[in-house]
Design an enzyme around this catalytic site. Structure first.
Site, PDB file in Angstrom:
ATOM      1  N   ASP A  74       0.857  -1.179   0.000  1.00  0.00           N
ATOM      2  CA  ASP A  74       0.000   0.000   0.000  1.00  0.00           C
ATOM      3  C   ASP A  74       0.898   1.236   0.000  1.00  0.00           C
ATOM      4  OD1 ASP A  74      -1.782   2.042   0.381  1.00  0.00           O
ATOM      5  OD2 ASP A  74      -2.607   1.285   2.272  1.00  0.00           O
ATOM      6  N   HIS A 140      -5.122   6.619 -25.317  1.00  0.00           N
ATOM      7  CA  HIS A 140      -4.820   5.202 -25.529  1.00  0.00           C
ATOM      8  C   HIS A 140      -4.090   5.042 -26.859  1.00  0.00           C
ATOM      9  CE1 HIS A 140      -6.558   3.305 -22.032  1.00  0.00           C
ATOM     10  NE2 HIS A 140      -7.674   4.012 -22.181  1.00  0.00           N
ATOM     11  N   ASP A 141      -3.690   3.819 -27.124  1.00  0.00           N
ATOM     12  CA  ASP A 141      -2.825   3.500 -28.260  1.00  0.00           C
ATOM     13  C   ASP A 141      -3.216   4.226 -29.547  1.00  0.00           C
ATOM     14  OD1 ASP A 141      -0.802   1.266 -29.472  1.00  0.00           O
ATOM     15  OD2 ASP A 141      -2.515   1.510 -30.800  1.00  0.00           O
ATOM     16  N   ASN A 143      -5.015   6.803 -30.005  1.00  0.00           N
ATOM     17  CA  ASN A 143      -4.891   8.259 -29.883  1.00  0.00           C
ATOM     18  C   ASN A 143      -3.460   8.710 -30.124  1.00  0.00           C
ATOM     19  OD1 ASN A 143      -6.944   7.850 -27.000  1.00  0.00           O
ATOM     20  ND2 ASN A 143      -7.665   8.451 -29.006  1.00  0.00           N
ATOM     21  N   ASP A 170       1.295   1.780 -27.800  1.00  0.00           N
ATOM     22  CA  ASP A 170       1.614   1.182 -26.500  1.00  0.00           C
ATOM     23  C   ASP A 170       2.899   0.365 -26.502  1.00  0.00           C
ATOM     24  OD1 ASP A 170      -0.686   2.307 -25.572  1.00  0.00           O
ATOM     25  OD2 ASP A 170      -1.781   0.450 -25.290  1.00  0.00           O
TER      26      ASP A 170
END
Length: 394
Positions: A74, A140-141, A143, A170
Site C-alpha cells: 500500500d 490510448h494506443d 490516440n 503502446d
C-alpha cells in the site's frame, strides 16, 4: 512445443535490479522485456490489482508479468515509503507509467529517488510525454498513433484509418522504446557513474517506428499509389474460398515474375503491363481477388510453398504456434497453461529466457522484504498492519 522455458542460463541483464510500479500496457511490457533478458524485476502492486489485471487477467495469465517478483504494498501507508526507498536504493532501474506528477505526489519523483541513488535509471512511460500541452491528458494506443500521423497510414484502399490494437503506440512506440532507452542509459552509467531520467512518450515512439513512411511521404510516394499501402495488387491480402486469408507481397521484380508464372498469368492482358504501372493496378487487383477466391487457403499455401514469391497464409494467434517454422524455432511456449511468445531477439551466448511464470498478486511480498534484511517478525507486523499483503488469486 516447449512447456517450460526456464533454464539456468543467465541473460545479458543478469544482476540488473529493476523496481516496477504496476501499471497497464507499455510499462509492464518494458519490464517483461528486461526480465526476459535476465533482470531481477520487483513489481510493486496494490491490493485488488489494477485495471490491467481486470482487462488482461491477473496472476498466471498476466503474460507481461512473467519473470517478475510481486510485492503487494500500500504505497499510501505511512510505513510503505521507507520500504520502497530501500528497494530503490539498491536498484539500477525504476519503471513507472503514471500521468505526470503522480509519482511526485506519492513522494517517489525523480529528484527524491536520484538523491538516494545517484546511479538510478528512472524510466517514465506516458502517452504524451512529461511536458507539452497534452502531457496531463488521458489517451490510448490509437490516440497516440493518431497524433503521431501514423494511424492515418493504416487506411486500406482509402478506407477508415486503423492499426493493430496496442502495437503501434503502446508496445512498439512505448514499452519497446523505453526498454531501448534503459539499455542505452545503463551503458552510459557504466562510464559516468550517474543515473538519469528517461521521458518515453508513446506518440513520439510511434512516429519513430514510422520513419520509413515519413521517408516515402517526403518523396511524394505515400498514399494511393504506393507499393506498400495496400494500393498495389502485389502487396495485399486476399480471401480464399474457405474464408481464410493469404498475404501476397512479391514486391521485387524477380519475385513478381515467378509469382505471375505460378498463377499461369504470363501473357494475360491484365498482367501484360509493367509491374509498377499504377494505371493497371485496379484491374490486376480485381483479377487476383477472383483467382484467390476460387481455391481454399491450403491450395495457395502449397502452390507457393517452395518459392520466394512472398506468399504466406494469414494465421490466427491460435494457428501461429503450430506452424512448422515457429515450432522449429520454439517461438512459442506454454507457461503455466498460457501459450505465449518466447523472448526475442536471440543472443548466442547469453540468451534470454522466461525466468518464471507470472506471479500471483503478492506472491513474493515476504521474500522481497526478507531480501531487504527485514526479520520475519517485522515482516509479520507489516503484513498485519496492512502495509504489505500476502498472495491473492485474482
Amino acid at each position: 512445443m516447449p512447456t517450460n522455458t526456464q533454464n539456468p542460463t543467465r541473460g545479458p541483464l543478469a544482476g540488473i535490479k529493476v523496481v516496477e510500479f504496476a501499471g497497464i500496457g507499455p510499462g509492464p511490457f518494458c519490464g517483461m522485456l528486461l526480465a526476459d533478458m535476465g533482470a531481477e524485476v520487483t513489481l510493486l502492486e496494490r491490493a485488488g490489482g489494477t485495471f490491467a489485471s481486470q482487462l488482461f487477467g491477473g496472476g498466471r495469465k498476466a503474460v507481461a508479468n512473467r519473470g517478475k517478483k510481486s510485492l503487494c504494498i500500500d504505497l499510501k501507508h505511512p510505513e510503505a515509503k521507507a520500504l520502497v526507498f530501500k528497494l530503490i536504493e539498491g536498484a539500477d532501474v525504476l519503471i513507472e507509467g503514471f500521468r505526470p506528477g503522480v509519482m511526485e505526489r506519492l513522494g517517489f519523483g525523480p529528484d527524491e529517488c536520484l538523491a538516494r541513488n545517484p546511479r538510478l535509471i528512472y524510466g517514465r512511460m506516458t502517452g504524451w510525454g512529461q511536458t507539452g500541452p497534452l502531457a496531463p491528458r488521458a489517451g490510448h494506443d490509437a490516440n497516440y498513433a493518431a497524433i503521431a500521423g501514423v494511424l492515418d497510414t493504416g487506411r486500406r484502399h482509402g478506407g477508415a484509418p486503423w492499426a493493430p490494437p496496442t502495437l503501434v503506440g503502446d508496445m512498439g512506440g512505448g514499452g519497446l522504446m523505453l526498454a531501448w532507452g534503459i539499455a542505452c542509459a545503463l551503458i552510459e552509467t557504466q562510464r559516468s557513474g550517474k543515473g538519469q531520467v528517461i521521458d518515453a512518450a508513446m506518440c513520439e515512439g510511434a512516429a519513430v517506428l514510422a520513419h520509413g513512411l515519413f521517408n516515402l511521404e517526403a518523396l511524394g510516394e505515400w498514399k494511393g499509389q504506393c507499393a506498400i499501402d495496400s494500393s498495389a495488387p502485389f502487396y495485399d491480402v486476399y480471401q480464399c474460398a474457405d474464408g481464410e486469408w493469404i498475404s501476397v507481397c512479391p514486391l521485387e521484380p524477380q519475385f513478381y515474375k515467378t509469382f505471375v508464372e505460378r498463377l499461369n498469368l504470363v501473357g494475360d492482358p491484365d498482367f501484360s503491363g509493367k509491374q509498377y504501372d499504377t494505371t493497371t493496378w485496379p484491374a490486376m487487383k480485381d483479377r487476383l481477388t477472383a483467382i484467390f477466391k476460387a481455391q481454399p487457403r491450403a491450395h495457395w499455401t502449397a502452390l507457393f510453398d517452395d518459392t520466394d514469391d512472398c506468399v504466406w497464409p494469414v494465421l490466427s494467434m491460435t494457428d501461429a504456434p503450430a506452424h512448422p517454422h515457429n515450432i522449429a524455432r520454439e517461438a512459442f511456449a506454454d507457461v503455466a497453461g498460457v501459450l505465449q511468445p518466447t523472448p526475442a531477439p536471440r543472443l548466442s551466448r547469453t540468451p534470454g529466457t522466461i525466468q518464471s511464470p507470472p506471479p500471483l498478486l503478492g506472491e513474493h511480498s515476504r521474500e522481497r522484504l526478507a531480501a531487504l534484511g527485514l526479520s520475519s517478525e517485522e515482516i509479520e507486523r507489516l503484513a498485519t498492519a496492512g502495509v504489505v499483503s500476502d498472495p491473492v488469486v485474482l
